[in-house]
Design an enzyme around this catalytic site. Structure first.
Site, PDB file in Angstrom:
ATOM      1  N   HIS A  42      49.231  37.453  44.978  1.00  0.00           N
ATOM      2  CA  HIS A  42      48.016  36.664  45.179  1.00  0.00           C
ATOM      3  C   HIS A  42      47.823  36.226  46.632  1.00  0.00           C
ATOM      4  O   HIS A  42      46.828  35.571  46.945  1.00  0.00           O
ATOM      5  CB  HIS A  42      48.030  35.438  44.266  1.00  0.00           C
ATOM      6  CG  HIS A  42      47.847  35.766  42.823  1.00  0.00           C
ATOM      7  ND1 HIS A  42      48.901  36.103  42.007  1.00  0.00           N
ATOM      8  CD2 HIS A  42      46.735  35.834  42.046  1.00  0.00           C
ATOM      9  CE1 HIS A  42      48.443  36.344  40.784  1.00  0.00           C
ATOM     10  NE2 HIS A  42      47.140  36.193  40.786  1.00  0.00           N
ATOM     11  N   HIS A  63      46.393  43.960  40.536  1.00  0.00           N
ATOM     12  CA  HIS A  63      47.361  43.841  39.452  1.00  0.00           C
ATOM     13  C   HIS A  63      46.642  43.657  38.116  1.00  0.00           C
ATOM     14  O   HIS A  63      45.470  43.299  38.064  1.00  0.00           O
ATOM     15  CB  HIS A  63      48.327  42.673  39.706  1.00  0.00           C
ATOM     16  CG  HIS A  63      47.653  41.358  39.883  1.00  0.00           C
ATOM     17  ND1 HIS A  63      47.162  40.927  41.102  1.00  0.00           N
ATOM     18  CD2 HIS A  63      47.366  40.362  38.998  1.00  0.00           C
ATOM     19  CE1 HIS A  63      46.622  39.730  40.961  1.00  0.00           C
ATOM     20  NE2 HIS A  63      46.727  39.366  39.688  1.00  0.00           N
ATOM     21  N   CYS A 107      43.780  32.824  30.329  1.00  0.00           N
ATOM     22  CA  CYS A 107      43.873  33.995  31.195  1.00  0.00           C
ATOM     23  C   CYS A 107      45.289  34.059  31.757  1.00  0.00           C
ATOM     24  O   CYS A 107      46.003  33.059  31.775  1.00  0.00           O
ATOM     25  CB  CYS A 107      42.838  33.969  32.307  1.00  0.00           C
ATOM     26  SG  CYS A 107      42.812  32.459  33.273  1.00  0.00           S
ATOM     27  N   HIS A 126      48.626  37.136  33.042  1.00  0.00           N
ATOM     28  CA  HIS A 126      49.098  38.453  33.450  1.00  0.00           C
ATOM     29  C   HIS A 126      50.138  38.968  32.466  1.00  0.00           C
ATOM     30  O   HIS A 126      51.068  38.228  32.141  1.00  0.00           O
ATOM     31  CB  HIS A 126      49.751  38.378  34.835  1.00  0.00           C
ATOM     32  CG  HIS A 126      48.906  37.689  35.858  1.00  0.00           C
ATOM     33  ND1 HIS A 126      49.017  36.333  36.103  1.00  0.00           N
ATOM     34  CD2 HIS A 126      47.947  38.155  36.680  1.00  0.00           C
ATOM     35  CE1 HIS A 126      48.148  36.004  37.053  1.00  0.00           C
ATOM     36  NE2 HIS A 126      47.487  37.083  37.409  1.00  0.00           N
ATOM     37  N   GLU A 158      49.902  28.416  25.869  1.00  0.00           N
ATOM     38  CA  GLU A 158      49.075  27.424  26.543  1.00  0.00           C
ATOM     39  C   GLU A 158      48.406  26.453  25.579  1.00  0.00           C
ATOM     40  O   GLU A 158      48.315  25.263  25.850  1.00  0.00           O
ATOM     41  CB  GLU A 158      47.999  28.107  27.398  1.00  0.00           C
ATOM     42  CG  GLU A 158      48.551  28.840  28.597  1.00  0.00           C
ATOM     43  CD  GLU A 158      47.476  29.339  29.541  1.00  0.00           C
ATOM     44  OE1 GLU A 158      46.301  28.973  29.363  1.00  0.00           O
ATOM     45  OE2 GLU A 158      47.819  30.099  30.460  1.00  0.00           O
ATOM     46  N   TYR A 191      37.816  43.006  39.851  1.00  0.00           N
ATOM     47  CA  TYR A 191      37.178  42.101  40.808  1.00  0.00           C
ATOM     48  C   TYR A 191      38.139  41.689  41.915  1.00  0.00           C
ATOM     49  O   TYR A 191      39.352  41.858  41.810  1.00  0.00           O
ATOM     50  CB  TYR A 191      36.610  40.863  40.103  1.00  0.00           C
ATOM     51  CG  TYR A 191      37.593  40.109  39.246  1.00  0.00           C
ATOM     52  CD1 TYR A 191      38.540  39.252  39.798  1.00  0.00           C
ATOM     53  CD2 TYR A 191      37.568  40.244  37.865  1.00  0.00           C
ATOM     54  CE1 TYR A 191      39.426  38.566  39.004  1.00  0.00           C
ATOM     55  CE2 TYR A 191      38.451  39.560  37.056  1.00  0.00           C
ATOM     56  CZ  TYR A 191      39.377  38.723  37.639  1.00  0.00           C
ATOM     57  OH  TYR A 191      40.270  38.042  36.859  1.00  0.00           O
ATOM     58  N   GLU A 197      42.398  36.685  44.058  1.00  0.00           N
ATOM     59  CA  GLU A 197      42.497  37.353  42.762  1.00  0.00           C
ATOM     60  C   GLU A 197      41.989  38.787  42.910  1.00  0.00           C
ATOM     61  O   GLU A 197      40.788  39.025  42.954  1.00  0.00           O
ATOM     62  CB  GLU A 197      41.666  36.615  41.703  1.00  0.00           C
ATOM     63  CG  GLU A 197      42.244  35.289  41.287  1.00  0.00           C
ATOM     64  CD  GLU A 197      43.479  35.422  40.407  1.00  0.00           C
ATOM     65  OE1 GLU A 197      43.954  36.542  40.187  1.00  0.00           O
ATOM     66  OE2 GLU A 197      43.982  34.382  39.949  1.00  0.00           O
ATOM     67  N   TRP A 219      36.887  33.278  39.103  1.00  0.00           N
ATOM     68  CA  TRP A 219      36.680  34.495  38.322  1.00  0.00           C
ATOM     69  C   TRP A 219      35.865  34.275  37.045  1.00  0.00           C
ATOM     70  O   TRP A 219      35.492  35.232  36.376  1.00  0.00           O
ATOM     71  CB  TRP A 219      38.039  35.091  37.949  1.00  0.00           C
ATOM     72  CG  TRP A 219      38.879  34.181  37.101  1.00  0.00           C
ATOM     73  CD1 TRP A 219      38.858  34.060  35.742  1.00  0.00           C
ATOM     74  CD2 TRP A 219      39.850  33.236  37.556  1.00  0.00           C
ATOM     75  NE1 TRP A 219      39.760  33.091  35.327  1.00  0.00           N
ATOM     76  CE2 TRP A 219      40.383  32.570  36.420  1.00  0.00           C
ATOM     77  CE3 TRP A 219      40.337  32.887  38.832  1.00  0.00           C
ATOM     78  CZ2 TRP A 219      41.364  31.587  36.512  1.00  0.00           C
ATOM     79  CZ3 TRP A 219      41.306  31.896  38.923  1.00  0.00           C
ATOM     80  CH2 TRP A 219      41.809  31.265  37.776  1.00  0.00           C
TER      81      TRP A 219
END
Length: 197
Positions: A41, A48, A83, A85, A103, A119, A130, A175
């Site tokens: 990042h 990624h 959101c 990874h 979460e 994006y 990002e 995002w």
């Protein structure tokens, strides 16, 4: 949480923090390597794999979360339901279900793929970038939420109109609109035309 080969490889038995690795991809989403999360990042960012989840209640309201103030990236801003990874080698669908539970303390009653979006969004507040090949998921949530306070500061279910009002007056993740717009066809299919998405 169930242990999978991907999650077992990323949990530490002695309680020390282990570097979180992300899956680097090319423009077609093909895996080309790995990188440590923070390094991926740092400007200009490394492309990624990521995922974004949009969960709705039975009234067609979207579950938003305000990211906890202690998060190193985009703290205190509103964003989609979840959101994150995938770990290297972890399927995006499995990662989306895993992180939603970690979460928010809830498993979706329905979760379906909704395409991908690529994006590049710099975050002026943190200086991070990002660069993501993002897998989108939409679904339903029916169980009571039990958010992890280290991840989630607040939650809210909103209609499309309420989201527009909230977005006009509150900070959202860089995002958010990109992933929402990319997921809209699947969201409309899930919620129906009367929900206004």
């Amino acid at each position: 949480m169930p242990t999978t080969p991907a999650t077992a490889a990323h949990s530490s038995s002695n309680g020390t923090a282990e570097a979180i690795m992300l899956e680097l991809v090319d423009e077609d989403g093909t895996t080309i390597g790995t990188a440590e999360k923070l390094a991926a990042h740092q400007p200009p960012g490394q492309l990624h794999r990521a995922f974004s989840v949009f969960l709705f209640d039975e009234q067609g309201r979207l579950l938003l979360q305000r990211r906890a103030l202690g998060k190193y990236h985009s703290p205190g801003v509103w964003s989609n339901t979840c959101c994150g990874h995938p770990y290297p080698g972890e399927a995006p669908f499995a990662a989306a279900a895993r992180r939603t539970y970690e979460e928010l303390g809830v498993s979706p009653s329905l979760l379906a793929e909704a395409g991908t979006v690529r994006y590049n969004h710099p975050d002026p507040a943190s200086g991070l970038v990002e660069q993501e090949f993002n897998h989108l998921f939409v679904g339903m949530v029916q169980d009571r939420l039990d958010p992890d306070p280290e991840e989630v500061g607040e939650t809210a279910f909103v209609t499309a109109a309420e989201l527009a009002e909230r977005h006009a007056r509150s900070p959202f993740s860089a995002w958010f609109m990109t992933v929402l717009d990319a997921a809209r066809p699947a969201i409309r299919e899930l919620t129906g035309p009367s929900a206004g998405w």
